[in-house]
Motif scaffolding. Sequence first.
Motif, mmCIF file in Angstrom:
data_model
loop_
_atom_site.group_PDB
_atom_site.id
_atom_site.type_symbol
_atom_site.label_atom_id
_atom_site.label_comp_id
_atom_site.label_asym_id
_atom_site.label_seq_id
_atom_site.Cartn_x
_atom_site.Cartn_y
_atom_site.Cartn_z
ATOM 1 N N LYS A 1 0.821 -1.210 0.000
ATOM 2 C CA LYS A 1 0.000 0.000 0.000
ATOM 3 C C LYS A 1 0.851 1.255 0.000
ATOM 4 O O LYS A 1 0.609 2.195 -0.765
ATOM 5 N N TYR B 1 2.282 1.885 -3.473
ATOM 6 C CA TYR B 1 1.290 2.386 -4.430
ATOM 7 C C TYR B 1 0.944 3.843 -4.141
ATOM 8 O O TYR B 1 0.792 4.654 -5.065
ATOM 9 N N LEU B 2 0.820 4.188 -2.859
ATOM 10 C CA LEU B 2 0.534 5.583 -2.507
ATOM 11 C C LEU B 2 1.675 6.494 -2.950
ATOM 12 O O LEU B 2 1.442 7.615 -3.431
ATOM 13 N N ALA C 1 1.284 7.013 -6.602
ATOM 14 C CA ALA C 1 0.152 7.895 -6.877
ATOM 15 C C ALA C 1 0.516 9.349 -6.590
ATOM 16 O O ALA C 1 0.152 10.253 -7.350
ATOM 17 N N SER D 1 -2.715 11.552 -10.859
ATOM 18 C CA SER D 1 -2.967 11.316 -9.436
ATOM 19 C C SER D 1 -2.079 12.184 -8.551
ATOM 20 O O SER D 1 -2.441 12.472 -7.406
ATOM 21 N N GLU E 1 -6.473 8.684 1.070
ATOM 22 C CA GLU E 1 -5.729 7.525 0.588
ATOM 23 C C GLU E 1 -6.559 6.596 -0.294
ATOM 24 O O GLU E 1 -6.129 6.213 -1.382
ATOM 25 N N LEU F 1 -5.956 6.099 -4.381
ATOM 26 C CA LEU F 1 -5.582 4.860 -5.058
ATOM 27 C C LEU F 1 -6.579 4.513 -6.159
ATOM 28 O O LEU F 1 -6.193 4.012 -7.223
ATOM 29 N N PHE G 1 -5.729 6.660 -9.015
ATOM 30 C CA PHE G 1 -4.522 6.106 -9.628
ATOM 31 C C PHE G 1 -4.884 4.984 -10.602
ATOM 32 O O PHE G 1 -4.419 4.956 -11.752
ATOM 33 N N ALA H 1 -7.711 -0.560 -1.179
ATOM 34 C CA ALA H 1 -6.412 -0.128 -0.665
ATOM 35 C C ALA H 1 -5.800 -1.162 0.266
ATOM 36 O O ALA H 1 -4.592 -1.169 0.494
ATOM 37 N N SER I 1 -3.795 -4.063 -2.694
ATOM 38 C CA SER I 1 -2.399 -3.743 -2.380
ATOM 39 C C SER I 1 -1.595 -4.943 -1.896
ATOM 40 O O SER I 1 -0.498 -4.776 -1.358
ATOM 41 N N ILE J 1 -2.522 -4.582 -7.643
ATOM 42 C CA ILE J 1 -2.726 -3.403 -8.483
ATOM 43 C C ILE J 1 -1.679 -3.338 -9.599
ATOM 44 O O ILE J 1 -1.961 -2.912 -10.716
#
Length: 405
Positions: free
Chosen positions: A167, A170-171, A174, A288, A298, A302, A305, A352, A383, A399
């Motif tokens: 997670k 990915y954040l 983004a 994003s 958050e 995502l 994104f 997420a 995630s 993802i």
Amino acid sequence: MREGIDYRPRRAAERVNDAMSDTRVIVLNGARQVGKSTLAEKVLREHGGVARLLDECTTRAAAAADPSAFVRHDGLMLIDEVQRVPDLWLEIKHVVDHDQRPGQFLLTGSARLLALRSLPDALPGRSETVELWPFSQGEIEGTPDGFVDAAFAEGAGLRAGTGELRKKDYLARACRGGYPEALRRESPRRRARFFNDYLADLIARDVKQVADIERAGDMRKLMSLLAAQTTGLLSFNRLSNDLEVTAPTARRYVEILETIYLVRTVPAWSANATTRALATPKVFFVDSGIAAHLGAGEGPLLENFVLGELARQLTWSETFASLHHYRDRDQYEVDAVLEDNTGRVIGIEVKAAESVRADDFRGLRLLQRRLGDRFLAGFVLYSGEHSESFGDGMTCLPISALWTC
């Protein structure tokens, strides 16, 4: 030529080159600073021709003074930021109506050219528009970016390799976004400066190109309001209350942000089998990183994104499909609905969390029950690290499957 050691190949380049072989006018359209000029100049160097850059004051003045002479040329002509001189449009139309050779004009613009009221006419049958978005994850990583085609080809049998991202990773992606300049800035503080200056420039330049807005401050406030509800249902009444304008004005403001490629609205999806579906669209940011800069939470970030990666792929995928979302009065929802030209549907939920439960497929299973054979597969993108079957056409994937498949 702006191509340098950090140049990354763009998937849009293949579409432009294909169009050069059979289309008279190619329009390369997209947001400011996504690399349109770099790509256009690369095409020009490969095919030969002349460049006319309308950001240059003298060039722009010459184009406005004598559009007919300006567009006269042999071979290929690149006109960068063509929306700055709307009178060129009719002259280009006149030229290609009398000379049907392919590959005569390559036009770039920082707004949806055919949506601009200042343009006198479109070029139906004479032009092809190629959209250039901020970098996709596959363009950044050098990976396939083939999820859309793979999903329609393999359905629920689609699997991805073990995901190495979590997670927080990915954040981070983004928040980084895909603008070339943002990617060059490794410090989050320096990226924030870029995003802030970028938004200020959009309001000062692009918004004024497409509309006469007296209260420019409303646009910056609107951007923040949209970030707060990104990927949520788009309520023009709520926006109008917050901005203290009428609902039609709020709608027009959102349309302006779409025209300059800041946001994209996702229409609601419905079919006769799903009569309880709501017709309200939702909105996401084209990049994003902008959504994160404006304060998106958050979970919505995502989803933004993922929607952005899907929308990018739809501009080059072999599968002709459209992007929608689904929500009904019983609170069933599906974050993304892809429908191809034959009516086949892929449903996608974004989570997420780093784990998936059977209940996460609730909305997808509803669509499956109502659509029957039209429903090809349902995916929960999450995630975590594994691809797993949840039975009856339902699968969870990391993802990262978006760009590794």
